[in-house]
Structure formats: structure tokens, C-alpha cells
Design a protein around this motif. Structure first.
Motif, PDB file in Angstrom:
ATOM      1  N   ALA A   7       0.822  -1.213   0.000  1.00  9.30           N
ATOM      2  CA  ALA A   7       0.000   0.000   0.000  1.00  9.30           C
ATOM      3  C   ALA A   7       0.851   1.255   0.000  1.00  9.30           C
ATOM      4  O   ALA A   7       2.047   1.231   0.339  1.00  9.30           O
ATOM      5  CB  ALA A   7      -0.922   0.006   1.218  1.00  9.30           C
ATOM      6  N   THR A  36       0.668   4.905   1.938  1.00  8.50           N
ATOM      7  CA  THR A  36       0.005   5.415   3.135  1.00  8.50           C
ATOM      8  C   THR A  36       0.534   6.798   3.472  1.00  8.50           C
ATOM      9  O   THR A  36       1.738   7.059   3.361  1.00  8.50           O
ATOM     10  CB  THR A  36       0.257   4.477   4.331  1.00  8.50           C
ATOM     11  N   ASP A  44      -5.350   7.201  13.817  1.00  7.31           N
ATOM     12  CA  ASP A  44      -4.530   6.080  14.270  1.00  7.31           C
ATOM     13  C   ASP A  44      -4.602   6.028  15.793  1.00  7.31           C
ATOM     14  O   ASP A  44      -4.115   6.935  16.477  1.00  7.31           O
ATOM     15  CB  ASP A  44      -3.083   6.288  13.808  1.00  7.31           C
ATOM     16  N   VAL A  90      -4.686   9.097   9.142  1.00  9.05           N
ATOM     17  CA  VAL A  90      -4.027   8.191   8.203  1.00  9.05           C
ATOM     18  C   VAL A  90      -4.925   7.943   6.996  1.00  9.05           C
ATOM     19  O   VAL A  90      -6.143   7.797   7.125  1.00  9.05           O
ATOM     20  CB  VAL A  90      -3.717   6.845   8.901  1.00  9.05           C
ATOM     21  N   THR A  91      -4.307   7.904   5.822  1.00  8.95           N
ATOM     22  CA  THR A  91      -5.002   7.474   4.609  1.00  8.95           C
ATOM     23  C   THR A  91      -4.175   6.371   3.962  1.00  8.95           C
ATOM     24  O   THR A  91      -2.946   6.426   3.957  1.00  8.95           O
ATOM     25  CB  THR A  91      -5.181   8.633   3.614  1.00  8.95           C
ATOM     26  N   THR A  92      -4.849   5.376   3.422  1.00 10.34           N
ATOM     27  CA  THR A  92      -4.157   4.234   2.814  1.00 10.34           C
ATOM     28  C   THR A  92      -4.853   3.839   1.530  1.00 10.34           C
ATOM     29  O   THR A  92      -6.088   3.830   1.463  1.00 10.34           O
ATOM     30  CB  THR A  92      -4.139   3.028   3.785  1.00 10.34           C
TER      31      THR A  92
END
Length: 218
Positions: free
Chosen positions: A96, A98, A136, A166-168
Motif C-alpha cells: 500500500a 500510506t 490512528d 491516516v489514509t491508505t
């Protein structure tokens, strides 16, 4: 210019994870420079005009305080900073891409200022600022902090020992295009109100005092 990571970049990161040895690195380190770290440096350079200097993570880990950690990173990334010390992070792993924005862990002064702000009028705005983000919560107390009741209206915020949003996005063919640049830029921009709150009410970590030098002997 950033044009994406080669199609084999994430597979190579998985290879490092499977064989995190000096022998593997000596035979394949050149692949990291071209397929992994080179594009990361290009991405950082594109982000710097808007977000300031971005430090690209080294491939070799500093194991001074983590002697059991693998010697080579199994990801790549870059870290910037807001004027008030909040981190702007982007990390590419084998699975990923992130981003994480905020403070991984407050120091004692930051934690004190954070809790005061959460309790005051500024804290009324924070849940709304965080509503559109994934917070998080790995650095969070299980129970209420000392001096606070478990039924406090903002107890979930008071339990946090650090605050990051957080973005993933899963790895895929999109990583081999210029799209990751706009995706990271959009994620950092979206987190700007949270950064502004942290900069105003928490601020940077307290300076670490230098260690005293040992007295000369003899």
C-alpha cells in the motif's frame, strides 16, 4: 519529475522483507536505488514547493535503539514537518501507499498541552475536524488517564498519547503513473485543518537537552 514507481517496485520491497540480509542487499541494492528510492526522491521534490523540505528515509535502519530490527527497511518514504512540528509522512510498502499526518507520540509537554486544549473550547472543534479522517489509535490508553472520569464526553480523545490521521490505498498499477503525487498532495491538504489545530494548541516537541560529557579522567 515524478512519473511513478516501476511496476516491480512493490515486489522488490516484498523480496527485501523475505530476505533481509546483507548478502541480498549487496546483490540487489542497485535495484532499490533505481526502482524504489529514486522515485521517492522525485515525489519528495515535487511536494517540497508546497509543503517544505521532505526528508527521504534511508534504506538502512538505525538499530542503535532497536538492535533486533531488520537491518534494511521493507518500505520507503518521506517525512516533512508543519511550522508547529506536526509530521507529514508518506510511506510505500509492498502492499500500500500510506500517508500519516500529525504526531506519532506526544512528549510530556505536548501531551499536557493537548489534554488542556481538548478540555477547553478548542476541544469542541476537534471531533468535527477528525470526522472525515481515520485516526490512528495505536498509541491510546486502555483506561481513562489519571484524573479523568471514564464517562467524559471526550474521553476517547483524552486517551490518545499521539494524534495522527491516516489514509491508505492498496498497491496496484496506479503506482506506476503520476497519480500518487496528486493522491499524497490531496491527503496532506485534507489534513491541513487538523495540522492547524495541532500547531496552535500542541506545538513542537520540547528540545532534548544535550547529554553531559563525562568528566576527564587521569
Amino acid at each position: 519529475m515524478f512519473t511513478g514507481w516501476p511496476s516491480g517496485a512493490t515486489a522488490f520491497l516484498a523480496e527485501i522483507e523475505a530476505d533481509n540480509t546483507r548478502a541480498f542487499w549487496e546483490a540487489n541494492g542497485h535495484r532499490h536505488a533505481t526502482a524504489v528510492q529514486g522515485p521517492m526522491r522525485a515525489l519528495a521534490a515535487e511536494l517540497e514547493p508546497e509543503f517544505g523540505p521532505i526528508r527521504v528515509l534511508r534504506a538502512h535502519r538505525n538499530r542503535r535503539f532497536r538492535p533486533t530490527a531488520p537491518p534494511y527497511r521493507t518500505d520507503t518514504g518521506g517525512v516533512g514537518s508543519s511550522p508547529g512540528g506536526a509530521a507529514l509522512t508518506v510511506v510505500l510498502s509492498a502492499t500500500a501507499l500510506t500517508t500519516a499526518v500529525g504526531h506519532w507520540m506526544f512528549d510530556s509537554g505536548q501531551l499536557r498541552r493537548y489534554r488542556v486544549a481538548v478540555l477547553e473550547a478548542a476541544g469542541e472543534r476537534l471531533p468535527g475536524l477528525l470526522a472525515a479522517h481515520r485516526v490512528d489509535r495505536r498509541r491510546s490508553l486502555r483506561g481513562a488517564p489519571r484524573g479523568f472520569k471514564g464517562d467524559h464526553a471526550r474521553i476517547d480523545l483524552l486517551k490518545l498519547l499521539g494524534l495522527q490521521v491516516v489514509t491508505t490505498r492498496p498497491a496496484g498499477p496506479w503506482l506506476s503513473t503520476a497519480e500518487p503525487l496528486e493522491w499524497v498532495r490531496a491527503a496532506w491538504r485534507a489534513a491541513a485543518p487538523v495540522v492547524a489545530w495541532l500547531d496552535t494548541h500542541v506545538g513542537p516537541a520540547d528540545p532534548v537537552p544535550p547529554r553531559p560529557r563525562p568528566a576527564p579522567t587521569g
